[in-house]
Structures are given as C-alpha cells and as structure tokens.
Design a protein around this motif. Structure first.
Motif, PDB file in Angstrom:
ATOM      1  N   TRP A 186       5.016  -4.603  -3.803  1.00  0.00           N
ATOM      2  CA  TRP A 186       4.706  -5.432  -2.627  1.00  0.00           C
ATOM      3  C   TRP A 186       5.031  -4.701  -1.323  1.00  0.00           C
ATOM      4  O   TRP A 186       4.542  -5.091  -0.259  1.00  0.00           O
ATOM      5  N   VAL A 187       5.826  -3.635  -1.372  1.00  0.00           N
ATOM      6  CA  VAL A 187       6.117  -2.922  -0.129  1.00  0.00           C
ATOM      7  C   VAL A 187       4.933  -2.070   0.328  1.00  0.00           C
ATOM      8  O   VAL A 187       4.886  -1.647   1.487  1.00  0.00           O
ATOM      9  N   LEU A 188       4.001  -1.806  -0.583  1.00  0.00           N
ATOM     10  CA  LEU A 188       2.896  -0.886  -0.254  1.00  0.00           C
ATOM     11  C   LEU A 188       1.897  -1.579   0.681  1.00  0.00           C
ATOM     12  O   LEU A 188       1.597  -2.768   0.497  1.00  0.00           O
ATOM     13  N   PRO A 189       1.372  -0.850   1.639  1.00  0.00           N
ATOM     14  CA  PRO A 189       0.488  -1.462   2.618  1.00  0.00           C
ATOM     15  C   PRO A 189      -0.872  -1.887   2.047  1.00  0.00           C
ATOM     16  O   PRO A 189      -1.438  -2.876   2.456  1.00  0.00           O
ATOM     17  N   ASP A 190      -1.389  -1.153   1.043  1.00  0.00           N
ATOM     18  CA  ASP A 190      -2.734  -1.429   0.556  1.00  0.00           C
ATOM     19  C   ASP A 190      -2.705  -1.374  -0.967  1.00  0.00           C
ATOM     20  O   ASP A 190      -2.478  -0.333  -1.547  1.00  0.00           O
ATOM     21  N   ARG A 191      -2.900  -2.535  -1.620  1.00  0.00           N
ATOM     22  CA  ARG A 191      -2.709  -2.582  -3.077  1.00  0.00           C
ATOM     23  C   ARG A 191      -3.968  -2.997  -3.829  1.00  0.00           C
ATOM     24  O   ARG A 191      -3.906  -3.642  -4.841  1.00  0.00           O
ATOM     25  N   ARG A 192      -5.128  -2.651  -3.353  1.00  0.00           N
ATOM     26  CA  ARG A 192      -6.329  -3.013  -4.077  1.00  0.00           C
ATOM     27  C   ARG A 192      -6.441  -2.212  -5.364  1.00  0.00           C
ATOM     28  O   ARG A 192      -5.996  -1.080  -5.455  1.00  0.00           O
TER      29      ARG A 192
END
Ligand code: PXL
Length: 266
Positions: A260-266
């Motif tokens: 969840w800390v990552l900016p872009d998780r697609r």
C-alpha cells in the motif's frame, strides 16, 4: 543521500511473507536500508513450516560484525534465532558492536504452530537478550510461554507487561492481536509510562508475517531517531494497513502486505 540502516537478525521464509523477507520489505517501505544476519533457512509455504536448518553461530556473529564495522547500524531487531547457541552468540556480539536501539521479537513458533526455536532456547532469549533490549514485542502465545500468564483482559495484560519488564528490557509491548473482540489493544510500558494502543480488528485469515512486520516497522522508525512510544504508534498504524491489504497466496495463510505504500499498484 544515504538512508538510515536497520539490521535484522532472523530467519528466511521461503514463502516470502515472514522472517527476513517481511523485515526487508518493511524496511524498504520505510525508506530504510536493510542489513541482514541470517540465522536459519526455513522450508515453508502458506500451509506451514516443513523444517529448518540453522546457520552456524560463528557465521551469524560474522555477519553482524561485517555490517556493523563498515556500514553502521542505526537500529536492530531479532526474529527467529533457532538455537540457544545462536542466541548466546548474538548477545555476546551485541555487546561488542554498536547497533543502536534493539527490538527483540521473541519468535517461538509460526502461526501454524510449528516450532522455530529448539527446546530451551526461549529461556536463552529471556536471560541473554531481554536485558540488552530497548523493546520486546511478544504476542500473547509468547507472553504465556515466558510468564505463564494467560492474558484475557486489560488487567492480565498489564500484569504480564510488568512481569516481562522484570526480565530487564527498557520497554515491553504486549500485543493483544490474539485476544478476541472488535478492537486490537496493545499495551506499551517502561514501568512508568503506560500507553494503550487501540486499533480495529480486520476480518482476514491472511496474517502471515504480521508480528515480524510490526517489529520491523518499529525498528525502522527507531533507525530514523523516533522515540519508542512514537515508533510503536507508527508501527501499529503501519501494520493495520498491511493487515487490511493482506492477500491470499497459496492454499493456506497469505501474507500481510506493505504494498500500500507504493504510488502505483496496477
Ligand atoms: O512470524 C514468525 C516467523 C519469523 N521468522 C520466520 C518465520 C516465521 C513464521 O513463519 O518463518 C523465518
């Protein structure tokens, strides 16, 4: 800019959700450079631990000395230590090198109930490591093994924390996650200050690596210079998100997730 460093002295989880893998991904999520002294290699998947082999104690010592002497350690944590011999070696080495605040997570067994310590080793953690610890982070099973106290309410949680303080750590965090109820209440104390940390309980079976992730989140904040109460409060917020966003993987228990800390998780 060189980031802060944190050292994990712990075992490998081949499933990637607990142990040093949980610690390294938590350090990464905090912008902290992770250092490793490997203590054991476990063979496991989501269904459980099939076994483990420990690393020779002198190799554990050498790993700690190698990184501490050259890179510097801003904070350290211990997880799975496997044997009393490794515990004694770690304790002696921590007297000889500078590692900053020390978090001791007294890992005794996996969530599926498999022993991660040889017999008699929990006693060595208590006598050798607790007196050197800034903070210890037992869950309720570990509290029971260490004190004989079965925690079921705030009064017994406080009694257990006070019994654990007698073993010599500066601070004790008694995690209430294994109690029942709609909230998870953890108690932090140094014998003077008592901080009760309450958070939601999430409905999920995928909690593999939760304890390791919380201890390494706290260690990350300590590496950045936070006080113990601030580091624990931040660690609690961090693990709540990781539990909320845990995912199924394999047929058994999936891991908590710091993605969840990552900016872009697609
Ligand atoms: O979550 C405790 C733990 C710590 N370290 C290792 C583990 C586990 C649980 O399975 O495998 C290596």
């Amino acid at each position: 800019m060189t980031p802060p460093t944190a050292l994990t002295i712990a075992g490998s989880d081949s499933g990637g959700g607990a142990g040093i893998q949980a610690d390294l991904r938590t350090f990464f999520a905090h912008g902290v450079h992770g250092l490793v002294a490997l203590t054991a290699v476990t063979v496991q998947n989501s269904l459980g631990v099939q076994g483990f082999t420990e690393i020779p104690a002198d190799v554990v010592t050498a790993q700690i000395k190698a990184v501490a002497s050259d890179m510097g350690v801003n904070a350290a944590k211990t997880g799975m230590l496997a044997t009393a011999e490794i515990i004694r070696a770690v304790a002696k080495t921590l007297d000889e090198v500078e590692v900053g605040p020390l978090v001791v997570d007294p890992v005794a067994a996996s969530m599926t109930g498999h022993a991660l310590l040889r017999e008699d080793a929990l006693e060595a953690i208590r006598t050798e490591l607790f007196p050197r610890a800034t903070l210890i982070t037992p869950n309720l099973d570990e509290v029971g093994l260490l004190t004989g106290i079965s925690v079921s309410d705030p009064a017994s949680q406080r009694a257990a924390a006070e019994a654990l303080l007698e073993f010599g750590s500066r601070w004790v965090l008694v995690k209430g996650g294994h109690m029942t109820g709609s909230t998870c209440v953890d108690l932090l104390t140094d014998g003077r200050e008592y901080v009760s940390l309450s958070g939601p309980r999430f409905e999920t079976d995928n909690t593999h690596g939760g304890g390791d992730t919380m201890a390494s989140a706290i260690t990350s904040s300590l590496a950045k210079g936070a006080s113990v109460p601030d580091a624990v409060a931040a660690g609690k917020k961090f693990i709540e998100r990781c539990v909320a966003e845990s995912y199924p993987l394999g047929a058994g228990v999936g891991p908590v997730s710091p993605f969840w800390v990552l900016p872009d998780r697609r």
